[in-house]
Design an enzyme around this catalytic site. Sequence first.
Site, PDB file in Angstrom:
ATOM      1  N   GLU A 178       0.709  -1.135  -0.236  1.00 56.98           N
ATOM      2  CA  GLU A 178       0.048   0.145   0.030  1.00 56.98           C
ATOM      3  C   GLU A 178       0.951   1.397   0.017  1.00 56.98           C
ATOM      4  O   GLU A 178       1.328   1.939   1.085  1.00 56.98           O
ATOM      5  CB  GLU A 178      -0.921  -0.103   1.160  1.00 56.98           C
ATOM      6  CG  GLU A 178      -1.849   1.584   1.285  1.00 56.98           C
ATOM      7  CD  GLU A 178      -2.699   1.418   2.401  1.00 56.98           C
ATOM      8  OE1 GLU A 178      -2.721   0.422   3.319  1.00 56.98           O
ATOM      9  OE2 GLU A 178      -3.730   2.385   2.482  1.00 56.98           O
ATOM     10  N   LYS A 220      -2.421  -2.047  -3.455  1.00 55.59           N
ATOM     11  CA  LYS A 220      -3.383  -1.149  -2.598  1.00 55.59           C
ATOM     12  C   LYS A 220      -3.084   0.347  -2.829  1.00 55.59           C
ATOM     13  O   LYS A 220      -2.378   0.738  -2.067  1.00 55.59           O
ATOM     14  CB  LYS A 220      -3.792  -1.525  -1.076  1.00 55.59           C
ATOM     15  CG  LYS A 220      -4.804  -0.705  -0.401  1.00 55.59           C
ATOM     16  CD  LYS A 220      -5.039  -1.107   1.152  1.00 55.59           C
ATOM     17  CE  LYS A 220      -5.869  -0.035   1.742  1.00 55.59           C
ATOM     18  NZ  LYS A 220      -6.497  -0.651   3.007  1.00 55.59           N
TER      19      LYS A 220
END
Length: 339
Positions: A178, A220
């Site tokens: 992420e 992500k």
Amino acid sequence: MQYTVELEATIQDMVQKGRGVLAADESAPTIAKRFKAIDVESTEENRRYWRSLLVTTPGLGDYISGIILFEETLDQNTEQRQTIPEAAWAQKIVPGIKVDKGKIPLALSPGDLITQGLDGLAQRLQAYKDQGARFAKWREVYTIEKHVPSLHGIEANAEMLARYAAVCQEEGLVPIVEPEVLMDGDHDIARHTEVTEKVQHAVFHALHRHNVVLELMILKPNMVLPGKDCRRASPEEVASETLKVLRRTVPAAVPSINFLSGGQTSEEATDNLNAINQAGSDAPWCLTISYGRALQQSALHAWEGNADNKEAAQQALLERARLNHLAMLGEYKPEMEGG
Ligand code: 13P
């Protein structure tokens, strides 16, 4: 790699058209902030109650294939005396765990941030795996200012994400990678495009250097948006800029891109995801969610810390998940809100 078969099974269980990930991994200060907004104290029991309410929502598994948990949640129980990871898997929702230890300023690099938590990570992952976690999440954060993030900051952050992802794969947990470029500030969408593209390039270079198997990870990212203090962009514009950056930077080997919501309203996050799926119907990746706030917000307000509101809160969560499911298929319309 020792755990390839296990990692492949986790990817299969998590990556399916029409399903996405629920992020319920708020750290102690963050969950306290979310609870404060509904006048609920952040006690261990209230956190347990809330997260078990989420995970036991009847039907949630139709739309949600994974849940990111916080460390303390792994050994907490639902009212039915299952652990929360067991309750998740009872609905075919794969339990995962946030493993980073939060961000600090990057030394000698004003404005840049860096995330901590690599020391002892392999041992921690083994323990989380014993408690039922099958995937992990690590977040690097980038703020936008005139000279921030710096090139050096972008590279340092990419190196952290790649080292984390390699440890996860070696221990048999699928890494969610992420890199979040924040939407705070008054920058326009072009600036967000520019920074997100640089960040993604650096991340995938680093993943390659560290031998991370792209087929066995999930990305992500943030959507590409104008800053919060800038004019709004249409879903079509958000989709076009977001897909442009992803097509330039993310190899087709990555199975799934699960967006964070990052401060968008629940409705915006669903509408933008829908536009991304409509414009990206030929994209090589699954384009789906890993939303925290944009899935939980309406449910939190329905709950208000009152056990009598449990079913109303679960209904609100299920409805948000269903609307996002439609957005994953490109079939959502704003008129469906409030129905
Ligand atoms: P938001 O969707 O609320 O941004 O949270 C997702 C998340 O897990 C951030 O790390």
